[in-house]
Design a protein around this motif. Structure first.
Motif, PDB file in Angstrom:
ATOM      1  N   ARG A 180      68.992  24.355   7.124  1.00 26.64           N
ATOM      2  CA  ARG A 180      67.774  24.905   6.538  1.00 26.64           C
ATOM      3  C   ARG A 180      68.004  25.457   5.139  1.00 26.64           C
ATOM      4  O   ARG A 180      67.055  25.658   4.380  1.00 26.64           O
ATOM      5  N   LEU A 181      69.280  25.724   4.806  1.00 24.77           N
ATOM      6  CA  LEU A 181      69.617  26.316   3.510  1.00 24.77           C
ATOM      7  C   LEU A 181      70.898  25.689   2.986  1.00 24.77           C
ATOM      8  O   LEU A 181      71.899  25.632   3.693  1.00 24.77           O
ATOM      9  N   ARG A 229      65.896  24.598   1.817  1.00 21.47           N
ATOM     10  CA  ARG A 229      65.923  25.481   0.649  1.00 21.47           C
ATOM     11  C   ARG A 229      67.258  25.323  -0.073  1.00 21.47           C
ATOM     12  O   ARG A 229      68.316  25.254   0.578  1.00 21.47           O
ATOM     13  N   ASP A 245      66.314  30.782  -5.863  1.00 20.45           N
ATOM     14  CA  ASP A 245      67.237  31.815  -5.385  1.00 20.45           C
ATOM     15  C   ASP A 245      68.577  31.699  -6.096  1.00 20.45           C
ATOM     16  O   ASP A 245      69.216  30.649  -6.061  1.00 20.45           O
ATOM     17  N   HIS A 250      65.498  36.471  -7.234  1.00 18.83           N
ATOM     18  CA  HIS A 250      64.510  35.464  -6.825  1.00 18.83           C
ATOM     19  C   HIS A 250      63.621  35.203  -8.040  1.00 18.83           C
ATOM     20  O   HIS A 250      63.087  36.134  -8.645  1.00 18.83           O
ATOM     21  N   LEU A 253      70.879  36.199   2.360  1.00 18.08           N
ATOM     22  CA  LEU A 253      69.787  35.261   2.109  1.00 18.08           C
ATOM     23  C   LEU A 253      69.392  34.544   3.399  1.00 18.08           C
ATOM     24  O   LEU A 253      68.200  34.396   3.702  1.00 18.08           O
ATOM     25  N   ALA A 254      70.387  34.125   4.174  1.00 14.30           N
ATOM     26  CA  ALA A 254      70.110  33.465   5.456  1.00 14.30           C
ATOM     27  C   ALA A 254      69.381  34.417   6.407  1.00 14.30           C
ATOM     28  O   ALA A 254      68.416  34.029   7.077  1.00 14.30           O
ATOM     29  N   SER A 282      67.452  36.842   5.628  1.00 17.62           N
ATOM     30  CA  SER A 282      66.069  37.023   5.171  1.00 17.62           C
ATOM     31  C   SER A 282      65.178  35.855   5.581  1.00 17.62           C
ATOM     32  O   SER A 282      63.954  35.998   5.680  1.00 17.62           O
ATOM     33  N   MET A 283      65.791  34.688   5.823  1.00 16.80           N
ATOM     34  CA  MET A 283      65.056  33.501   6.263  1.00 16.80           C
ATOM     35  C   MET A 283      64.975  33.413   7.783  1.00 16.80           C
ATOM     36  O   MET A 283      64.298  32.531   8.324  1.00 16.80           O
TER      37      MET A 283
END
Length: 284
Positions: A10-11, A44, A68, A79, A215-216, A218-219
């Motif tokens: 996903r990232l 992302r 990001d 961001h 960051l992960a 936050s997702m």
């Protein structure tokens, strides 16, 4: 570059120098196309670099869809959306820490620079003999992005600037080891050896891996859904954190040992090849 089992990604987080850009510090059309395809597939794409926020112009221009940015090896996270920047995280040295490291380095014949948000401050007097410290490859980037001031150490301390990272370019192995020893003796900083003839000094709790995890989180995703790509010692923490990680064939041996897989070099669109490998594995 065979991939065995891999969670749905996903990232994707990529280092810049030696990884996303080629040896001319450019992002190739092939890499642009791969990042665009990943984003279109709902993945992302983020940057994690030792660079300061003020050194990201090439990426902002070439990959405008990227929003990001993990800067200064994780000490600053920004961001950027529709021309507006939002600082998500920033951790600076205390005034005492800033003074301690700059004073420790001041008598070593190296080029010293201090990172403060989007600004990097360097010593004006070094410009006349820059080649003593900095390679011809990276010198143009430095000259275009630094604010050279007289008496840099005095300037930073008098202005009480918040500093996230101090970096040196040393020129010779002897000066590298001298500077490294002096900073290690302070017991306040992590020393990171990068691949551009430089040493980077950050607070012990700062790393790319920590910032990628934030960051992960936050997702709402786990490390198993994160892919990282890097080439150097300052990438080790994020290469070991991610469930899927690629080191560049042109990278440091330490990076290759830390990563799960090896991709092609930065001169051969290694980032693009890694992205396409993952997209194919996920049927995208």
């Amino acid at each position: 570059m065979a991939v065995q089992t891999m969670k749905e990604i996903r990232l994707i987080v990529s280092d810049v120098d030696g990884t996303l850009v080629n040896n001319k510090k450019k992002i190739t059309p092939g890499t642009m196309a791969a990042v665009t395809k990943a984003q279109a597939a709902g993945i992302r794409f983020a940057i994690a670099s030792g660079r300061a926020w003020g050194e990201m112009d090439e990426i902002l221009t070439t990959l405008p869809m990227v929003e990001d940015f993990i800067c200064s090896n994780g000490a600053l996270v920004v961001h950027y959306h529709e021309g507006k920047e939002t600082t998500l995280f920033r951790e600076s040295f205390s005034r005492e820490q800033t003074k301690a490291i700059l004073m420790a380095l001041k008598d070593v014949d190296v080029y010293i620079e201090a990172y403060s948000g989007s600004h990097i401050y360097g010593e004006e007097a070094c410009v006349s003999h820059f080649s003593d410290y900095v390679s011809d490859t990276i010198a143009p980037l430095i000259m275009a992005t630094r604010q050279m001031v007289p008496h840099m150490i005095d300037y930073v301390l008098e202005k009480q600037l918040p500093i996230e990272k101090v970096q040196i370019f040393y020129g010779t192995e002897g000066k590298k080891q001298q500077a490294k020893r002096l900073v290690e003796e302070l017991g306040m900083f992590t020393v990171i050896e990068s691949s551009e003839g430089n040493l980077e000094f950050v607070l012990p709790q700062i790393s790319k891996g920590r910032a990628v995890k934030a960051l992960a989180d936050s997702m709402g995703i786990t490390a198993a859904q994160v892919m990282t790509i890097g080439d150097s010692n300052n990438d080790l923490s994020m290469l070991t954190y991610a469930g899927t990680s690629f080191a560049m064939a042109s990278g440091e041996d330490t990076a290759k040992q830390a990563a799960k897989y090896i991709t092609a070099s930065n001169e051969e669109d290694g980032v693009a090849q890694a992205i396409y490998t993952v997209l194919a594995r996920q049927g995208k």
